[in-house]
Design a protein around this motif. Structure first.
Motif, PDB file in Angstrom:
ATOM      1  N   ALA A  64       0.726  -1.144   0.035  1.00 16.39           N
ATOM      2  CA  ALA A  64      -0.053   0.003   0.108  1.00 16.39           C
ATOM      3  C   ALA A  64       0.911   1.281  -0.041  1.00 16.39           C
ATOM      4  O   ALA A  64       2.227   1.353   0.276  1.00 16.39           O
ATOM      5  CB  ALA A  64      -1.112  -0.029   1.295  1.00 16.39           C
ATOM      6  N   GLU A  65       0.369   2.455  -0.463  1.00 14.54           N
ATOM      7  CA  GLU A  65       0.942   3.477  -0.334  1.00 14.54           C
ATOM      8  C   GLU A  65       1.712   4.065   0.920  1.00 14.54           C
ATOM      9  O   GLU A  65       0.895   3.773   2.037  1.00 14.54           O
ATOM     10  CB  GLU A  65       0.201   4.840  -0.983  1.00 14.54           C
ATOM     11  CG  GLU A  65       0.694   6.023  -1.412  1.00 14.54           C
ATOM     12  CD  GLU A  65      -0.099   6.959  -1.867  1.00 14.54           C
ATOM     13  OE1 GLU A  65      -0.216   7.955  -1.732  1.00 14.54           O
ATOM     14  OE2 GLU A  65      -0.796   6.612  -2.990  1.00 14.54           O
ATOM     15  N   GLY A  66       2.716   4.386   0.903  1.00 12.76           N
ATOM     16  CA  GLY A  66       3.549   4.721   2.278  1.00 12.76           C
ATOM     17  C   GLY A  66       4.150   3.602   2.682  1.00 12.76           C
ATOM     18  O   GLY A  66       5.157   3.844   3.524  1.00 12.76           O
ATOM     19  N   SER A  67       4.056   2.373   2.245  1.00 11.65           N
ATOM     20  CA  SER A  67       5.028   1.199   2.726  1.00 11.65           C
ATOM     21  C   SER A  67       6.016   1.078   1.658  1.00 11.65           C
ATOM     22  O   SER A  67       6.151   1.388   0.469  1.00 11.65           O
ATOM     23  CB  SER A  67       4.066  -0.049   2.808  1.00 11.65           C
ATOM     24  OG  SER A  67       3.214  -0.107   3.803  1.00 11.65           O
ATOM     25  N   ARG A  68       7.319   0.131   2.233  1.00 12.29           N
ATOM     26  CA  ARG A  68       8.203   0.020   1.235  1.00 12.29           C
ATOM     27  C   ARG A  68       8.166  -1.049   0.335  1.00 12.29           C
ATOM     28  O   ARG A  68       7.503  -2.002   0.848  1.00 12.29           O
ATOM     29  CB  ARG A  68       9.623  -0.030   2.039  1.00 12.29           C
ATOM     30  CG  ARG A  68      10.101   1.395   2.764  1.00 12.29           C
ATOM     31  CD  ARG A  68      11.472   1.321   2.834  1.00 12.29           C
ATOM     32  NE  ARG A  68      11.842   0.845   4.076  1.00 12.29           N
ATOM     33  CZ  ARG A  68      13.230   0.655   4.249  1.00 12.29           C
ATOM     34  NH1 ARG A  68      14.267   1.069   3.568  1.00 12.29           N
ATOM     35  NH2 ARG A  68      13.672   0.280   5.617  1.00 12.29           N
ATOM     36  N   PHE A  69       8.605  -0.979  -0.464  1.00  9.25           N
ATOM     37  CA  PHE A  69       8.661  -2.008  -1.713  1.00  9.25           C
ATOM     38  C   PHE A  69       9.621  -3.155  -1.384  1.00  9.25           C
ATOM     39  O   PHE A  69       9.507  -4.404  -1.389  1.00  9.25           O
ATOM     40  CB  PHE A  69       8.840  -1.567  -3.111  1.00  9.25           C
ATOM     41  CG  PHE A  69       8.791  -2.675  -4.205  1.00  9.25           C
ATOM     42  CD1 PHE A  69       7.749  -3.438  -4.389  1.00  9.25           C
ATOM     43  CD2 PHE A  69      10.224  -2.788  -4.833  1.00  9.25           C
ATOM     44  CE1 PHE A  69       7.970  -4.297  -5.634  1.00  9.25           C
ATOM     45  CE2 PHE A  69      10.101  -3.935  -5.868  1.00  9.25           C
ATOM     46  CZ  PHE A  69       9.178  -4.435  -6.091  1.00  9.25           C
ATOM     47  N   ALA A  70      10.593  -2.736  -0.859  1.00  6.58           N
ATOM     48  CA  ALA A  70      11.891  -3.729  -0.453  1.00  6.58           C
ATOM     49  C   ALA A  70      12.105  -3.792   0.902  1.00  6.58           C
ATOM     50  O   ALA A  70      12.295  -2.415   1.599  1.00  6.58           O
ATOM     51  CB  ALA A  70      13.021  -3.382  -1.263  1.00  6.58           C
TER      52      ALA A  70
END
Length: 190
Positions: A64-70
């Motif tokens: 979700a927006e605001g969370s990191r992808f890695a």
């Protein structure tokens, strides 16, 4: 006297026929000891247990927006190798952040430092190249998922049964999200 000579002759003939069988027994015993020595040497050269620790980044598509992808993660592996080609391993890693996954129907799934553990079949077809495949589970305080893991690593021998290995694995969770991880670890055989 004649009876005594006959008995001595028979005893000498039996001894003469028995000597080759004693010699064969000694040769067979020496051969068996040599074979056992080869087995002992092979086992002393090839340690069956391997423990490894690694650091990696887990890539999570669909956060979700605001969370990191890695997300950084640490891992600990315990493996038993039957021979140089086949083994089984308990592979464990923990993702070091909380994050939220956006689902397909716009629902949100919260994950807090999930622990991933898998029991994998290991196959090493060539030198240090090893493949892993097996079932697992992801656990955190919100929900537990069954997963399936595919992975590959390449062990680079450092000497004295130590190795350095880059690793890549892909986890797909049942009815949920997928991740892939890239990492670097160090292992020791015992």
């Amino acid at each position: 006297m004649r009876h005594y000579c006959t008995q001595m002759g028979i005893a000498a003939l039996l001894l003469l026929f028995a000597l080759p069988s004693f010699a064969q027994h000694d040769d067979g015993q020496a051969e068996a000891q040599g074979h056992n020595q080869k087995i002992i040497n092979r086992h002393s050269i090839f340690p069956h247990l391997r423990a490894a620790a690694f650091i990696s980044h887990t890539f999570i598509p669909g956060v979700a927006e605001g969370s990191r992808f890695a997300i950084p993660s640490y891992g600990l592996d315990i493996e038993y190798w039957f021979d140089e080609t086949w083994g089984v391993g308990l592979h464990n890693d923990i993702e070091l952040e909380s994050f939220i996954i956006e689902g397909e129907q716009e629902e949100f799934l919260e994950r807090d430092f999930p622990l991933v553990s898998s029991l994998d079949l290991l196959f090493k077809p060539w030198k240090g190249l090893a493949f892993q495949i097996g079932p697992g589970v992801e656990i955190d305080k919100h929900e537990t998922f069954l997963l399936f893991r595919l992975g590959v690593e390449y062990e680079i021998e450092l000497g004295h049964h130590w190795d350095l290995y880059p690793t890549f694995f892909y986890d797909t969770r049942e009815d949920s999200y997928t991740t892939f991880s890239i990492g670097l670890g160090v292992g020791k055989r015992f």
